[in-house]
Design an enzyme around this catalytic site. Structure first.
Site, PDB file in Angstrom:
ATOM      1  N   HIS A 125      30.075  32.081  59.466  1.00  0.00           N
ATOM      2  CA  HIS A 125      30.205  32.184  60.925  1.00  0.00           C
ATOM      3  C   HIS A 125      30.987  33.452  61.267  1.00  0.00           C
ATOM      4  O   HIS A 125      31.467  34.152  60.386  1.00  0.00           O
ATOM      5  CB  HIS A 125      30.994  30.983  61.456  1.00  0.00           C
ATOM      6  CG  HIS A 125      30.257  29.684  61.356  1.00  0.00           C
ATOM      7  ND1 HIS A 125      29.758  29.040  62.448  1.00  0.00           N
ATOM      8  CD2 HIS A 125      29.937  28.916  60.277  1.00  0.00           C
ATOM      9  CE1 HIS A 125      29.153  27.918  62.050  1.00  0.00           C
ATOM     10  NE2 HIS A 125      29.253  27.823  60.740  1.00  0.00           N
ATOM     11  N   GLU A 146      34.679  32.340  58.343  1.00  0.00           N
ATOM     12  CA  GLU A 146      34.585  33.117  59.586  1.00  0.00           C
ATOM     13  C   GLU A 146      34.721  34.585  59.212  1.00  0.00           C
ATOM     14  O   GLU A 146      35.734  35.006  58.670  1.00  0.00           O
ATOM     15  CB  GLU A 146      35.705  32.734  60.568  1.00  0.00           C
ATOM     16  CG  GLU A 146      35.652  31.298  61.073  1.00  0.00           C
ATOM     17  CD  GLU A 146      34.719  31.088  62.259  1.00  0.00           C
ATOM     18  OE1 GLU A 146      33.979  32.031  62.641  1.00  0.00           O
ATOM     19  OE2 GLU A 146      34.719  29.972  62.800  1.00  0.00           O
ATOM     20  N   GLU A 186      26.301  34.785  66.333  1.00  0.00           N
ATOM     21  CA  GLU A 186      27.167  35.344  65.288  1.00  0.00           C
ATOM     22  C   GLU A 186      26.324  36.194  64.337  1.00  0.00           C
ATOM     23  O   GLU A 186      26.104  35.844  63.184  1.00  0.00           O
ATOM     24  CB  GLU A 186      27.898  34.174  64.596  1.00  0.00           C
ATOM     25  CG  GLU A 186      28.776  33.411  65.595  1.00  0.00           C
ATOM     26  CD  GLU A 186      29.210  32.020  65.155  1.00  0.00           C
ATOM     27  OE1 GLU A 186      28.976  31.663  63.990  1.00  0.00           O
ATOM     28  OE2 GLU A 186      29.800  31.303  65.984  1.00  0.00           O
ATOM     29  N   HIS A 224      25.302  29.137  64.267  1.00  0.00           N
ATOM     30  CA  HIS A 224      25.558  29.568  65.649  1.00  0.00           C
ATOM     31  C   HIS A 224      24.827  30.885  65.905  1.00  0.00           C
ATOM     32  O   HIS A 224      25.031  31.871  65.189  1.00  0.00           O
ATOM     33  CB  HIS A 224      27.064  29.746  65.882  1.00  0.00           C
ATOM     34  CG  HIS A 224      27.792  28.446  65.924  1.00  0.00           C
ATOM     35  ND1 HIS A 224      29.060  28.287  65.442  1.00  0.00           N
ATOM     36  CD2 HIS A 224      27.407  27.235  66.398  1.00  0.00           C
ATOM     37  CE1 HIS A 224      29.435  27.022  65.619  1.00  0.00           C
ATOM     38  NE2 HIS A 224      28.446  26.367  66.197  1.00  0.00           N
TER      39      HIS A 224
HETATM   40 ZN   LIG Z   1      30.154  29.720  64.418  1.00  0.00          ZN
END
Ligand SMILES: [Zn+2]
Length: 457
Positions: free
Chosen positions: A314, A393, A179, A176
């Site tokens: 992420h 994350e 990020e 992504h």
């Molecule tokens: Zn992500």
């Protein structure tokens, strides 16, 4: 005349880059289904854009509201009675601040420093420098090309190229685009593997052949620097259409969410078939060259040795997410070594907390985030039978979200490295380095977990 040309040039540059001046980000916590629907309607009616892929009851959602909509948003919030709080008063100011290097001198390695976020060219140039620096250990690798034809470039770190039975690990950064902490932390791991004296790091670095790709969505990442800081998807223009019905720029219909494009339970849950959304899964599974490149690369590695690690980094919300993401709590055992992966991640999270008291939650997506499907780490777990696969994350919990200040790059990297060392230690103790115990039965794993829990404490 000269001035005119100069001014036109400036104008073109300014016009190309999207500004978020006066945009605000609010925190909303829907307390029941009615409030949840109200929050979803805010997005559907084009009043705000959620930063979260999905929202739930008692979930702290972040919603971004453009200046023209602020009054309408506030009126709706006040008459609804749903609680909210402003988190970011001027988004552009926070974006600008994130571009400023950290005032405190930070460590650097070769041409790369951890006091700021770096663009794609800088990261790729640095990877080349590393290959030059360690010709016998590090090799350059390109797994494929993006929609816009950029290389998806990485490195392979292998301290024992002559070793017959390989143990393999892979790290995926920046699936992504927005990020930015993801490539920063991945590059820190690269630096640690090559320079750290820590015995835990040395074991991990020197016994595993690491395949590391800091930016697997290069087009999207470049786009966050040149045009739209808040871009998430890749830059496929195949599905271009009007997004005016959702109060959004038509550009929003460009791009596919690469973490919904993998061919494992594709489009079954937590993914969208609407190109104007951030979780658009694409016209079909593996429609995107970036997702196909990762998949082909993983399939190529699969038969080369014991593939024991896959880490996808992420941000944000501080989680270690365990496969599989489409199942609910009762389906956790669909991943046959779920209990091991849970144990390993819990140990990692405990270790990560020790340094700065940062909390990382552990569980399957349905438990700690929201169910989703078509993700890379689930696909890798299933297709390549990788022993330990996580989506991690990184920081924070939403204070800055995607706009994490550069001062947090090193603290975040340090605590993650602590976690990875511990996770590797537990993975080894559980027997995943040795061939015969690659797939442990659930019962064996459970017994071993209990023994370990007693020994390690
Ligand atoms: Zn992500």
């Amino acid at each position: 005349m000269k001035w005119f040309i100069f001014c036109s040039f400036i104008f073109i540059n300014v016009a190309a880059k999207r500004t978020f001046e006066g945009y605000k980000v609010y925190k909303i916590s829907p307390k029941n289904v009615n409030e949840l629907n109200f929050v979803k309607d805010l997005e559907r009616d084009g009043i705000g854009q959620l930063w979260d892929d999905q929202v739930n009851v008692d979930f702290e959602a972040r919603i971004m509201v453009k200046p023209d909509n602020v009054e309408n948003f506030l009126n709706k919030m006040d008459s609804s009675g749903v609680g909210y709080k402003v988190m970011i008063g001027d988004l552009q100011r926070v974006i600008n601040e994130q571009m400023q290097p950290n005032q405190i001198r930070s460590s650097s390695y070769l041409s790369y420093s951890w006091d700021r976020y770096h663009d794609l060219d800088t990261i790729y140039k640095w990877l080349d420098e590393i290959v030059e620096q360690y010709p016998n250990i590090v090799t350059s690798v390109v797994m494929g090309q993006s929609v816009e034809g950029r290389d998806i470039k990485g490195i392979v770190i292998n301290y024992k190229p002559e070793k017959e039975h390989k143990t393999i690990g892979m790290i995926e950064g920046t699936l992504h685009a927005r990020e930015w902490i993801s490539p920063a932390v991945v590059n820190w791991i690269v630096k640690e593997f090559l320079t750290s004296d820590d015995p835990g790091v040395r074991i991990m670095a020197e016994n595993i052949e690491w395949h590391i790709f800091p930016v697997v969505n290069p087009d999207g990442y470049v786009y966050t620097f040149t045009t739209n800081r808040m871009w998430r998807k890749n830059r496929s223009t195949y599905n271009f259409q009007s997004c005016s019905a959702f109060g959004l720029d038509d550009d929003m219909s460009n791009g596919i969410d690469l973490n919904r494009n993998f061919n494992f339970h594709w489009m079954s849950t937590g993914a969208s078939d609407n190109p104007c959304t951030n979780t658009y899964a694409g016209p079909s599974a593996f429609s995107e060259p970036e997702a196909r490149a990762i998949a082909n690369y993983v399939l190529g590695l699969k038969d080369q040795g014991r593939f024991i690690y896959y880490y996808g980094f992420h941000s944000y919300t501080q989680l270690f997410v365990i496969p599989y993401s489409h199942v609910n709590i009762s389906g956790v055992l669909e991943a046959d070594n779920y209990s091991d992966m849970y144990e390993i991640a819990v140990r990692g999270a405990e270790k990560a907390k020790e340094r700065y008291n940062t909390t990382y939650r552990v569980g399957i997506a349905a438990e700690i985030l929201y169910p989703m499907s078509g993700t890379s780490f689930d696909w890798v777990k299933h297709e390549a039978n990788v022993a330990v696969s996580y989506l991690i994350e990184l920081r924070d919990l939403g204070e800055y979200g995607f706009l994490l200040p550069p001062a947090q790059i090193i603290p975040n990297s340090l605590e993650i490295m602590d976690a990875l060392i511990e996770m590797d230690r537990v993975t080894r103790l559980l027997g995943y380095y040795s061939k015969s115990t690659l797939i442990l039965g659930s019962f064996n794993a459970l017994v071993l977990s209990i023994v370990l829990a007693i020994l390690i404490r």
